[in-house]
Write a protein that holds these residues in place. Structure first.
Motif, PDB file in Angstrom:
ATOM      1  N   LYS A  87     -79.673 -34.761  46.837  1.00 26.64           N
ATOM      2  CA  LYS A  87     -79.401 -35.193  45.465  1.00 26.64           C
ATOM      3  C   LYS A  87     -80.665 -35.172  44.617  1.00 26.64           C
ATOM      4  O   LYS A  87     -80.643 -34.743  43.455  1.00 26.64           O
ATOM      5  CB  LYS A  87     -78.794 -36.591  45.487  1.00 26.64           C
ATOM      6  N   VAL A  88     -81.784 -35.629  45.185  1.00 24.57           N
ATOM      7  CA  VAL A  88     -83.059 -35.595  44.465  1.00 24.57           C
ATOM      8  C   VAL A  88     -83.446 -34.157  44.127  1.00 24.57           C
ATOM      9  O   VAL A  88     -83.856 -33.847  42.995  1.00 24.57           O
ATOM     10  CB  VAL A  88     -84.158 -36.274  45.301  1.00 24.57           C
ATOM     11  N   LEU A  89     -83.298 -33.264  45.090  1.00 26.54           N
ATOM     12  CA  LEU A  89     -83.678 -31.869  44.871  1.00 26.54           C
ATOM     13  C   LEU A  89     -82.777 -31.203  43.835  1.00 26.54           C
ATOM     14  O   LEU A  89     -83.246 -30.392  43.020  1.00 26.54           O
ATOM     15  CB  LEU A  89     -83.618 -31.109  46.202  1.00 26.54           C
ATOM     16  N   LYS A  90     -81.494 -31.533  43.848  1.00 28.97           N
ATOM     17  CA  LYS A  90     -80.595 -30.967  42.842  1.00 28.97           C
ATOM     18  C   LYS A  90     -80.966 -31.460  41.444  1.00 28.97           C
ATOM     19  O   LYS A  90     -80.918 -30.683  40.470  1.00 28.97           O
ATOM     20  CB  LYS A  90     -79.148 -31.343  43.165  1.00 28.97           C
ATOM     21  N   SER A  91     -81.321 -32.723  41.335  1.00 29.48           N
ATOM     22  CA  SER A  91     -81.735 -33.251  40.042  1.00 29.48           C
ATOM     23  C   SER A  91     -83.025 -32.591  39.564  1.00 29.48           C
ATOM     24  O   SER A  91     -83.167 -32.262  38.377  1.00 29.48           O
ATOM     25  CB  SER A  91     -81.917 -34.770  40.129  1.00 29.48           C
ATOM     26  N   LEU A  92     -83.967 -32.398  40.476  1.00 32.53           N
ATOM     27  CA  LEU A  92     -85.202 -31.699  40.109  1.00 32.53           C
ATOM     28  C   LEU A  92     -84.921 -30.255  39.705  1.00 32.53           C
ATOM     29  O   LEU A  92     -85.569 -29.722  38.790  1.00 32.53           O
ATOM     30  CB  LEU A  92     -86.185 -31.730  41.283  1.00 32.53           C
ATOM     31  N   ALA A  93     -83.959 -29.631  40.374  1.00 35.30           N
ATOM     32  CA  ALA A  93     -83.606 -28.248  40.028  1.00 35.30           C
ATOM     33  C   ALA A  93     -83.043 -28.166  38.608  1.00 35.30           C
ATOM     34  O   ALA A  93     -83.327 -27.210  37.872  1.00 35.30           O
ATOM     35  CB  ALA A  93     -82.600 -27.701  41.040  1.00 35.30           C
ATOM     36  N   LYS A  94     -82.261 -29.162  38.196  1.00 31.33           N
ATOM     37  CA  LYS A  94     -81.741 -29.181  36.823  1.00 31.33           C
ATOM     38  C   LYS A  94     -82.871 -29.340  35.813  1.00 31.33           C
ATOM     39  O   LYS A  94     -82.862 -28.698  34.749  1.00 31.33           O
ATOM     40  CB  LYS A  94     -80.736 -30.313  36.670  1.00 31.33           C
ATOM     41  N   VAL A  95     -83.849 -30.184  36.149  1.00 29.15           N
ATOM     42  CA  VAL A  95     -84.998 -30.353  35.251  1.00 29.15           C
ATOM     43  C   VAL A  95     -85.786 -29.053  35.152  1.00 29.15           C
ATOM     44  O   VAL A  95     -86.196 -28.633  34.059  1.00 29.15           O
ATOM     45  CB  VAL A  95     -85.896 -31.505  35.749  1.00 29.15           C
ATOM     46  N   LYS A 127     -83.689 -40.946  36.651  1.00 30.38           N
ATOM     47  CA  LYS A 127     -83.516 -39.528  36.361  1.00 30.38           C
ATOM     48  C   LYS A 127     -83.058 -38.704  37.558  1.00 30.38           C
ATOM     49  O   LYS A 127     -82.408 -37.666  37.373  1.00 30.38           O
ATOM     50  CB  LYS A 127     -84.827 -38.948  35.820  1.00 30.38           C
ATOM     51  N   LEU A 128     -83.426 -39.119  38.759  1.00 32.41           N
ATOM     52  CA  LEU A 128     -83.105 -38.315  39.939  1.00 32.41           C
ATOM     53  C   LEU A 128     -81.987 -38.913  40.774  1.00 32.41           C
ATOM     54  O   LEU A 128     -81.175 -38.166  41.330  1.00 32.41           O
ATOM     55  CB  LEU A 128     -84.365 -38.129  40.800  1.00 32.41           C
ATOM     56  N   LEU A 129     -81.942 -40.226  40.892  1.00 33.80           N
ATOM     57  CA  LEU A 129     -80.901 -40.902  41.673  1.00 33.80           C
ATOM     58  C   LEU A 129     -80.167 -41.891  40.780  1.00 33.80           C
ATOM     59  O   LEU A 129     -80.096 -43.086  41.073  1.00 33.80           O
ATOM     60  CB  LEU A 129     -81.510 -41.623  42.883  1.00 33.80           C
TER      61      LEU A 129
END
Length: 459
Positions: free
Chosen positions: A170-178, A95-97
Protein backbone atom coordinates in the motif's frame (compact mmCIF):
# COMPACT_ATOMS: atom_id res chain seq x y z
CA UNK A 1 26.40 -0.71 15.81
CA UNK A 2 28.30 1.73 13.63
CA UNK A 3 29.07 -1.02 11.12
CA UNK A 4 25.41 -2.03 10.97
CA UNK A 5 24.30 1.58 10.49
CA UNK A 6 26.80 2.06 7.67
CA UNK A 7 25.71 -1.18 6.01
CA UNK A 8 22.08 -0.10 6.11
CA UNK A 9 22.81 3.33 4.65
CA UNK A 10 24.91 1.84 1.84
CA UNK A 11 22.32 -0.91 1.14
CA UNK A 12 24.79 -3.75 1.81
CA UNK A 13 22.34 -6.60 2.39
CA UNK A 14 24.98 -9.33 2.66
CA UNK A 15 26.88 -7.39 5.31
CA UNK A 16 23.67 -6.73 7.26
CA UNK A 17 22.85 -10.44 7.17
CA UNK A 18 26.37 -11.29 8.32
CA UNK A 19 26.16 -8.93 11.29
CA UNK A 20 22.77 -10.31 12.27
CA UNK A 21 24.13 -13.85 12.11
CA UNK A 22 26.97 -12.82 14.44
CA UNK A 23 24.72 -11.63 17.21
CA UNK A 24 23.69 -8.04 16.49
CA UNK A 25 20.31 -7.47 18.13
CA UNK A 26 18.06 -5.06 16.30
CA UNK A 27 16.12 -4.31 19.48
CA UNK A 28 19.29 -2.83 21.00
CA UNK A 29 20.70 -1.44 17.78
CA UNK A 30 17.71 0.59 16.62
CA UNK A 31 17.27 3.71 18.69
CA UNK A 32 15.27 6.82 17.93
CA UNK A 33 18.42 8.73 17.02
CA UNK A 34 19.67 5.99 14.69
CA UNK A 35 16.33 5.75 12.92
CA UNK A 36 16.35 9.52 12.46
CA UNK A 37 19.90 9.33 11.10
CA UNK A 38 18.90 6.59 8.64
CA UNK A 39 16.20 8.80 7.15
CA UNK A 40 18.34 11.92 7.32
CA UNK A 41 21.51 10.54 5.73
CA UNK A 42 19.72 8.73 2.90
CA UNK A 43 17.52 11.72 2.01
CA UNK A 44 19.98 14.59 2.41
CA UNK A 45 22.70 13.26 0.16
CA UNK A 46 25.50 11.98 2.34
CA UNK A 47 25.40 9.22 -0.24
CA UNK A 48 23.92 9.44 -3.75
CA UNK A 49 20.28 10.33 -3.20
CA UNK A 50 18.06 7.70 -4.78
CA UNK A 51 14.92 8.61 -6.70
CA UNK A 52 12.54 7.18 -4.11
CA UNK A 53 14.41 8.93 -1.27
CA UNK A 54 14.19 12.19 -3.19
CA UNK A 55 10.45 11.65 -3.57
CA UNK A 56 9.98 11.06 0.16
CA UNK A 57 12.16 14.08 0.89
CA UNK A 58 9.83 16.22 -1.20
CA UNK A 59 6.79 14.95 0.73
CA UNK A 60 8.53 15.70 4.03
CA UNK A 61 9.39 19.21 2.89
CA UNK A 62 5.80 19.83 1.80
CA UNK A 63 4.57 18.61 5.18
CA UNK A 64 6.95 20.87 7.07
CA UNK A 65 6.19 23.92 4.95
CA UNK A 66 2.52 23.33 5.64
CA UNK A 67 3.12 22.99 9.39
CA UNK A 68 5.51 25.92 9.82
CA UNK A 69 4.90 28.58 7.26
CA UNK A 70 4.13 28.51 3.53
CA UNK A 71 7.04 30.89 2.93
CA UNK A 72 9.52 28.74 4.83
CA UNK A 73 12.65 28.23 2.73
CA UNK A 74 14.08 24.84 1.92
CA UNK A 75 17.45 25.88 3.30
CA UNK A 76 15.84 26.20 6.71
CA UNK A 77 14.33 22.75 6.25
CA UNK A 78 17.75 21.29 5.54
CA UNK A 79 19.20 22.78 8.73
CA UNK A 80 16.35 21.88 11.11
CA UNK A 81 15.98 18.10 11.34
CA UNK A 82 14.97 17.70 14.97
CA UNK A 83 11.42 16.73 14.07
CA UNK A 84 12.28 14.63 11.01
CA UNK A 85 10.73 11.45 12.43
CA UNK A 86 7.55 13.32 13.33
CA UNK A 87 7.28 14.66 9.78
CA UNK A 88 7.92 11.23 8.28
CA UNK A 89 5.20 9.81 10.51
CA UNK A 90 2.73 12.47 9.33
CA UNK A 91 3.57 11.72 5.70
CA UNK A 92 2.99 8.01 6.26
CA UNK A 93 -0.30 8.51 8.11
CA UNK A 94 -1.85 11.29 6.03
CA UNK A 95 -0.55 10.58 2.52
CA UNK A 96 0.62 6.98 2.22
CA UNK A 97 -1.49 4.99 4.70
CA UNK A 98 -4.62 7.14 4.87
CA UNK A 99 -7.11 5.67 7.29
CA UNK A 100 -4.94 2.81 8.48
CA UNK A 101 -2.56 4.32 11.04
CA UNK A 102 -3.77 7.37 12.93
CA UNK A 103 -0.44 8.47 14.43
CA UNK A 104 3.22 7.51 14.10
CA UNK A 105 6.28 9.11 15.74
CA UNK A 106 4.02 11.83 17.18
CA UNK A 107 5.27 11.73 20.78
CA UNK A 108 7.84 14.20 22.13
CA UNK A 109 10.42 11.45 22.58
CA UNK A 110 10.85 11.29 18.79
CA UNK A 111 12.22 14.85 18.72
CA UNK A 112 15.98 14.37 18.40
CA UNK A 113 18.03 17.37 19.48
CA UNK A 114 21.66 17.84 18.61
CA UNK A 115 22.97 19.34 21.87
CA UNK A 116 25.50 17.38 23.88
CA UNK A 117 23.35 16.73 26.92
CA UNK A 118 20.60 15.26 24.85
CA UNK A 119 23.12 13.12 22.98
CA UNK A 120 24.57 11.78 26.21
CA UNK A 121 21.15 11.00 27.62
CA UNK A 122 20.29 9.34 24.34
CA UNK A 123 23.26 7.04 24.73
CA UNK A 124 22.17 6.11 28.23
CA UNK A 125 18.65 5.39 27.04
CA UNK A 126 19.88 3.34 24.10
CA UNK A 127 20.66 0.48 26.45
CA UNK A 128 16.95 -0.21 26.61
CA UNK A 129 15.06 -0.77 23.39
CA UNK A 130 13.29 2.30 22.03
CA UNK A 131 11.03 0.21 19.78
CA UNK A 132 9.05 -2.87 20.71
CA UNK A 133 9.06 -4.07 17.12
CA UNK A 134 12.20 -2.73 15.39
CA UNK A 135 11.65 -4.84 12.26
CA UNK A 136 8.43 -2.93 11.57
CA UNK A 137 10.17 0.46 11.57
CA UNK A 138 13.13 -0.80 9.53
CA UNK A 139 10.69 -2.34 7.04
CA UNK A 140 8.93 1.02 6.63
CA UNK A 141 12.29 2.74 6.17
CA UNK A 142 13.43 0.22 3.55
CA UNK A 143 10.10 0.41 1.71
CA UNK A 144 10.11 4.22 1.64
CA UNK A 145 13.65 4.16 0.29
CA UNK A 146 12.59 1.46 -2.22
CA UNK A 147 15.37 -0.91 -1.18
CA UNK A 148 13.98 -4.27 -2.21
CA UNK A 149 16.43 -6.70 -0.64
CA UNK A 150 16.50 -4.94 2.71
CA UNK A 151 12.71 -4.68 2.76
CA UNK A 152 12.43 -8.39 2.02
CA UNK A 153 14.94 -9.20 4.76
CA UNK A 154 13.11 -7.20 7.45
CA UNK A 155 9.76 -8.54 6.27
CA UNK A 156 10.99 -12.11 6.76
CA UNK A 157 12.41 -11.29 10.18
CA UNK A 158 9.24 -9.59 11.40
CA UNK A 159 5.83 -10.90 12.31
CA UNK A 160 2.30 -10.49 10.96
CA UNK A 161 3.66 -11.26 7.52
CA UNK A 162 0.40 -10.87 5.60
CA UNK A 163 -0.44 -7.50 7.14
CA UNK A 164 3.18 -6.34 6.77
CA UNK A 165 3.31 -7.29 3.09
CA UNK A 166 -0.05 -5.67 2.31
CA UNK A 167 0.93 -2.49 4.17
CA UNK A 168 4.26 -2.30 2.37
CA UNK A 169 2.46 -2.75 -0.94
CA UNK A 170 0.00 0.00 0.00
CA UNK A 171 2.85 2.40 0.82
CA UNK A 172 4.56 1.64 -2.49
CA UNK A 173 1.35 2.12 -4.46
CA UNK A 174 0.81 5.49 -2.81
CA UNK A 175 4.37 6.51 -3.60
CA UNK A 176 3.85 5.38 -7.19
CA UNK A 177 0.84 7.71 -7.50
CA UNK A 178 2.92 10.60 -6.18
CA UNK A 179 5.71 9.79 -8.63
CA UNK A 180 3.22 9.58 -11.48
CA UNK A 181 1.77 12.99 -10.57
CA UNK A 182 5.29 14.43 -10.76
CA UNK A 183 5.87 12.72 -14.13
CA UNK A 184 8.48 10.35 -12.76
CA UNK A 185 7.24 7.52 -14.97
CA UNK A 186 10.20 5.15 -14.55
CA UNK A 187 10.11 5.51 -10.78
CA UNK A 188 6.33 5.01 -10.75
CA UNK A 189 6.66 1.80 -12.75
CA UNK A 190 9.43 0.52 -10.47
CA UNK A 191 7.40 1.28 -7.34
CA UNK A 192 4.33 -0.46 -8.76
CA UNK A 193 6.42 -3.53 -9.57
CA UNK A 194 7.79 -3.53 -6.03
CA UNK A 195 4.24 -3.24 -4.68
CA UNK A 196 3.16 -6.23 -6.79
CA UNK A 197 6.00 -8.27 -5.33
CA UNK A 198 4.80 -7.64 -1.78
CA UNK A 199 1.22 -8.44 -2.78
CA UNK A 200 2.40 -11.77 -4.17
CA UNK A 201 4.25 -12.43 -0.91
CA UNK A 202 1.04 -11.87 1.04
CA UNK A 203 -0.86 -14.11 -1.35
CA UNK A 204 1.78 -16.81 -0.98
CA UNK A 205 1.53 -16.77 2.81
CA UNK A 206 -2.27 -16.98 2.84
CA UNK A 207 -2.10 -19.72 0.23
CA UNK A 208 0.14 -21.82 2.49
CA UNK A 209 -2.06 -21.17 5.51
CA UNK A 210 -5.23 -21.97 3.60
CA UNK A 211 -3.78 -25.28 2.48
CA UNK A 212 -2.99 -26.23 6.09
CA UNK A 213 -6.10 -24.98 7.89
CA UNK A 214 -9.01 -23.14 6.27
CA UNK A 215 -10.67 -22.12 9.53
CA UNK A 216 -7.54 -20.50 10.97
CA UNK A 217 -6.86 -18.81 7.63
CA UNK A 218 -10.28 -17.16 7.81
CA UNK A 219 -9.58 -16.04 11.36
CA UNK A 220 -6.22 -14.67 10.25
CA UNK A 221 -7.86 -12.48 7.61
CA UNK A 222 -10.18 -10.77 10.12
CA UNK A 223 -7.83 -10.65 13.11
CA UNK A 224 -6.96 -7.09 14.09
CA UNK A 225 -3.30 -6.21 13.59
CA UNK A 226 -2.19 -4.04 16.50
CA UNK A 227 1.14 -3.18 14.87
CA UNK A 228 -0.52 -1.87 11.71
CA UNK A 229 -3.26 0.41 12.95
CA UNK A 230 -5.51 -2.12 14.68
CA UNK A 231 -7.11 -3.06 11.38
CA UNK A 232 -7.55 -6.37 9.53
CA UNK A 233 -5.78 -7.85 6.54
CA UNK A 234 -8.95 -7.77 4.47
CA UNK A 235 -9.49 -4.11 5.33
CA UNK A 236 -5.94 -3.26 4.22
CA UNK A 237 -6.35 -5.20 0.97
CA UNK A 238 -9.72 -3.56 0.29
CA UNK A 239 -8.49 -0.02 0.95
CA UNK A 240 -5.50 -0.40 -1.36
CA UNK A 241 -7.38 -2.46 -3.99
CA UNK A 242 -5.23 -5.56 -3.82
CA UNK A 243 -7.45 -7.42 -6.25
CA UNK A 244 -5.06 -10.31 -6.77
CA UNK A 245 -4.93 -10.97 -3.04
CA UNK A 246 -8.69 -10.57 -2.63
CA UNK A 247 -9.30 -13.05 -5.45
CA UNK A 248 -7.69 -15.86 -3.44
CA UNK A 249 -10.00 -18.67 -2.38
CA UNK A 250 -9.45 -17.85 1.31
CA UNK A 251 -10.69 -14.28 0.88
CA UNK A 252 -13.57 -15.23 -1.39
CA UNK A 253 -14.83 -18.00 0.89
CA UNK A 254 -14.61 -15.69 3.92
CA UNK A 255 -16.53 -12.99 2.06
CA UNK A 256 -19.22 -15.54 1.24
CA UNK A 257 -19.47 -16.48 4.90
CA UNK A 258 -19.75 -12.84 5.91
CA UNK A 259 -22.22 -12.06 3.11
CA UNK A 260 -24.89 -14.51 4.25
CA UNK A 261 -24.21 -14.21 7.97
CA UNK A 262 -25.43 -17.23 9.90
CA UNK A 263 -27.62 -18.51 7.09
CA UNK A 264 -26.58 -21.65 5.23
CA UNK A 265 -24.37 -20.85 2.25
CA UNK A 266 -26.58 -22.77 -0.18
CA UNK A 267 -29.65 -20.65 0.67
CA UNK A 268 -31.11 -19.75 -2.72
CA UNK A 269 -31.77 -16.19 -3.89
CA UNK A 270 -35.49 -16.75 -4.46
CA UNK A 271 -35.88 -17.82 -0.84
CA UNK A 272 -34.03 -14.72 0.35
CA UNK A 273 -36.17 -12.42 -1.80
CA UNK A 274 -39.41 -14.05 -0.66
CA UNK A 275 -38.28 -13.83 2.96
CA UNK A 276 -37.72 -10.09 2.51
CA UNK A 277 -41.35 -9.48 1.50
CA UNK A 278 -43.00 -12.45 3.24
CA UNK A 279 -41.52 -12.68 6.77
CA UNK A 280 -42.99 -16.14 7.46
CA UNK A 281 -40.64 -17.54 4.76
CA UNK A 282 -37.74 -16.87 7.16
CA UNK A 283 -38.78 -19.97 9.10
CA UNK A 284 -37.96 -22.16 6.06
CA UNK A 285 -34.31 -21.08 6.03
CA UNK A 286 -31.64 -23.19 7.69
CA UNK A 287 -29.05 -21.51 9.88
CA UNK A 288 -25.51 -22.46 10.83
CA UNK A 289 -24.49 -23.04 14.42
CA UNK A 290 -20.77 -23.38 14.95
CA UNK A 291 -19.47 -23.88 18.47
CA UNK A 292 -16.20 -22.39 19.60
CA UNK A 293 -13.06 -24.35 18.96
CA UNK A 294 -11.65 -26.22 21.92
CA UNK A 295 -8.07 -26.88 22.96
CA UNK A 296 -7.11 -30.43 23.78
CA UNK A 297 -3.87 -31.61 25.30
CA UNK A 298 -2.09 -34.35 23.46
CA UNK A 299 0.16 -36.63 25.48
CA UNK A 300 3.09 -37.83 23.37
CA UNK A 301 4.25 -41.41 23.92
CA UNK A 302 7.31 -41.74 26.15
CA UNK A 303 10.11 -43.87 24.77
CA UNK A 304 10.94 -46.72 27.18
CA UNK A 305 14.62 -46.48 26.34
CA UNK A 306 14.87 -42.98 27.78
CA UNK A 307 14.45 -42.49 31.49
CA UNK A 308 12.48 -39.36 32.43
CA UNK A 309 14.29 -39.03 35.76
CA UNK A 310 16.31 -35.91 36.31
CA UNK A 311 14.68 -34.10 33.42
CA UNK A 312 12.31 -31.20 33.58
CA UNK A 313 8.88 -32.38 32.50
CA UNK A 314 7.76 -30.82 29.28
CA UNK A 315 4.39 -29.25 28.85
CA UNK A 316 1.95 -31.30 26.86
CA UNK A 317 1.48 -30.14 23.29
CA UNK A 318 -1.89 -28.69 22.41
CA UNK A 319 -4.01 -28.74 19.31
CA UNK A 320 -7.20 -27.04 18.21
CA UNK A 321 -10.23 -29.17 17.54
CA UNK A 322 -12.67 -27.63 15.11
CA UNK A 323 -16.32 -28.26 15.75
CA UNK A 324 -18.30 -29.27 12.69
CA UNK A 325 -20.95 -26.84 11.53
CA UNK A 326 -24.50 -27.89 12.31
CA UNK A 327 -27.50 -26.84 10.26
CA UNK A 328 -30.38 -25.79 12.46
CA UNK A 329 -34.01 -25.36 11.50
CA UNK A 330 -36.54 -23.19 13.29
CA UNK A 331 -37.98 -24.97 16.32
CA UNK A 332 -41.25 -23.85 17.93
CA UNK A 333 -40.88 -26.03 21.02
CA UNK A 334 -38.70 -25.20 23.99
CA UNK A 335 -35.95 -27.64 24.85
CA UNK A 336 -35.66 -29.12 21.36
CA UNK A 337 -32.65 -28.87 19.09
CA UNK A 338 -32.94 -26.00 16.68
CA UNK A 339 -33.11 -22.25 16.62
CA UNK A 340 -35.90 -20.11 18.06
CA UNK A 341 -38.18 -18.01 15.82
CA UNK A 342 -36.97 -14.69 17.26
CA UNK A 343 -33.34 -15.71 16.85
CA UNK A 344 -34.03 -16.76 13.26
CA UNK A 345 -35.63 -13.39 12.47
CA UNK A 346 -32.67 -11.59 14.06
CA UNK A 347 -30.05 -13.68 12.19
CA UNK A 348 -31.84 -13.04 8.90
CA UNK A 349 -32.07 -9.27 9.29
CA UNK A 350 -28.46 -8.72 10.46
CA UNK A 351 -26.99 -10.58 7.47
CA UNK A 352 -25.30 -8.22 4.95
CA UNK A 353 -27.22 -9.77 2.04
CA UNK A 354 -30.53 -8.86 3.73
CA UNK A 355 -29.39 -5.28 4.35
CA UNK A 356 -28.39 -5.05 0.69
CA UNK A 357 -31.80 -6.23 -0.53
CA UNK A 358 -33.64 -3.82 1.76
CA UNK A 359 -31.42 -0.96 0.61
CA UNK A 360 -32.02 -1.80 -3.07
CA UNK A 361 -35.78 -2.10 -2.57
CA UNK A 362 -36.16 1.16 -0.68
CA UNK A 363 -33.93 2.99 -3.16
CA UNK A 364 -36.18 1.92 -6.05
CA UNK A 365 -39.22 2.97 -3.99
CA UNK A 366 -37.58 6.34 -3.33
CA UNK A 367 -36.97 6.89 -7.05
CA UNK A 368 -40.61 6.13 -7.82
CA UNK A 369 -41.88 8.47 -5.07
CA UNK A 370 -39.46 11.23 -6.09
CA UNK A 371 -40.45 10.97 -9.76
CA UNK A 372 -44.17 11.11 -8.97
CA UNK A 373 -43.60 14.06 -6.61
CA UNK A 374 -41.63 16.04 -9.22
CA UNK A 375 -44.13 15.38 -12.01
CA UNK A 376 -47.43 15.78 -10.18
CA UNK A 377 -47.05 17.31 -6.72
CA UNK A 378 -44.49 20.11 -7.07
CA UNK A 379 -46.42 23.37 -6.69
CA UNK A 380 -45.71 26.79 -5.13
CA UNK A 381 -46.39 27.01 -1.42
CA UNK A 382 -48.96 29.77 -2.04
CA UNK A 383 -51.09 27.35 -4.05
CA UNK A 384 -50.53 24.12 -2.14
CA UNK A 385 -48.52 23.24 1.01
CA UNK A 386 -45.90 20.54 1.09
CA UNK A 387 -47.57 17.22 0.31
CA UNK A 388 -47.15 13.74 1.70
CA UNK A 389 -44.85 12.60 -1.13
CA UNK A 390 -42.47 15.51 -0.56
CA UNK A 391 -42.43 14.86 3.19
CA UNK A 392 -41.58 11.22 2.46
CA UNK A 393 -38.74 12.35 0.20
CA UNK A 394 -37.42 14.73 2.86
CA UNK A 395 -37.61 12.00 5.52
CA UNK A 396 -35.78 9.51 3.30
CA UNK A 397 -32.95 11.94 2.53
CA UNK A 398 -32.74 12.94 6.20
CA UNK A 399 -32.23 9.28 7.08
CA UNK A 400 -29.55 9.09 4.37
CA UNK A 401 -27.80 12.10 5.95
CA UNK A 402 -27.88 10.42 9.36
CA UNK A 403 -26.43 7.25 7.86
CA UNK A 404 -23.60 9.13 6.15
CA UNK A 405 -22.77 10.89 9.44
CA UNK A 406 -22.72 7.52 11.18
CA UNK A 407 -20.29 6.18 8.58
CA UNK A 408 -17.98 9.16 9.11
CA UNK A 409 -18.01 8.72 12.90
CA UNK A 410 -17.43 4.97 12.57
CA UNK A 411 -14.24 5.43 10.54
CA UNK A 412 -11.13 4.13 12.25
CA UNK A 413 -8.90 7.24 12.67
CA UNK A 414 -9.39 9.32 15.79
CA UNK A 415 -8.95 12.64 14.00
CA UNK A 416 -12.21 13.99 12.61
CA UNK A 417 -10.41 15.50 9.61
CA UNK A 418 -8.95 12.08 8.74
CA UNK A 419 -12.42 10.55 9.02
CA UNK A 420 -13.75 13.09 6.51
CA UNK A 421 -10.79 12.49 4.23
CA UNK A 422 -11.32 8.72 4.19
CA UNK A 423 -15.06 9.10 3.67
CA UNK A 424 -14.55 11.38 0.67
CA UNK A 425 -12.04 8.99 -0.88
CA UNK A 426 -14.94 6.70 -1.83
CA UNK A 427 -16.65 7.58 -5.13
CA UNK A 428 -20.14 6.58 -3.99
CA UNK A 429 -19.85 8.70 -0.87
CA UNK A 430 -19.10 11.70 -3.07
CA UNK A 431 -22.19 10.88 -5.14
CA UNK A 432 -24.31 10.72 -1.97
CA UNK A 433 -22.90 14.06 -0.85
CA UNK A 434 -23.76 15.63 -4.21
CA UNK A 435 -27.28 14.18 -4.03
CA UNK A 436 -27.86 15.62 -0.56
CA UNK A 437 -26.54 19.06 -1.53
CA UNK A 438 -28.65 19.22 -4.69
CA UNK A 439 -31.80 18.19 -2.82
CA UNK A 440 -31.10 20.76 -0.10
CA UNK A 441 -30.73 23.43 -2.79
CA UNK A 442 -33.98 22.37 -4.46
CA UNK A 443 -35.80 22.41 -1.13
CA UNK A 444 -34.55 25.94 -0.37
CA UNK A 445 -35.66 27.12 -3.81
CA UNK A 446 -39.07 25.50 -3.36
CA UNK A 447 -39.60 27.31 -0.07
CA UNK A 448 -38.25 30.71 -1.13
CA UNK A 449 -39.32 31.13 -4.77
CA UNK A 450 -42.87 32.36 -5.19
CA UNK A 451 -45.41 31.46 -7.85
CA UNK A 452 -44.83 32.94 -11.26
CA UNK A 453 -42.43 32.61 -14.19
CA UNK A 454 -39.48 32.28 -11.79
CA UNK A 455 -40.95 29.16 -10.20
CA UNK A 456 -41.44 27.51 -13.57
CA UNK A 457 -37.78 28.18 -14.44
CA UNK A 458 -36.62 26.71 -11.12
CA UNK A 459 -38.89 23.73 -11.59
Amino acid sequence: PAAMETALKLDKVEFVTLLLDHGVELSRFLTIRRLRDLYDDVMTGSTDVEASAELVKGLVEQEKMGVLNPCCSRDQLEEDRDDLLSLVGKVICTKLLVGQISSLYSEDKYLVREDTDQADSGKMQSRASDFENPMQHLLLWAVLMNRRELALLFWRMGKDHIASALTASKVLKSLAKVADSEEELDLSLDLNNHADEFEQLARGVINECYGLDKKKSHDLLIRRQENWGDTTCMAIASSSRHLDFMSHAACQSKLNLIWKGKMALYTSWWKLILSTFLPFMIFTIKFVDQENDQIQEVSPPVSPAVSPRGKTPRSKPQKYVHRAKRLLTVSWKLGTKGIGPLQAIYNFHVAPVTKFMYTAFFYVAFLVIFSVFILTDLNPLEEKPIGILEWLTIAWLASLLVEECRQIIAEHPQSFWHKIQIWFSDFWNMMDCGLLLMFLLSLILHVTVRAGPGFEVVR
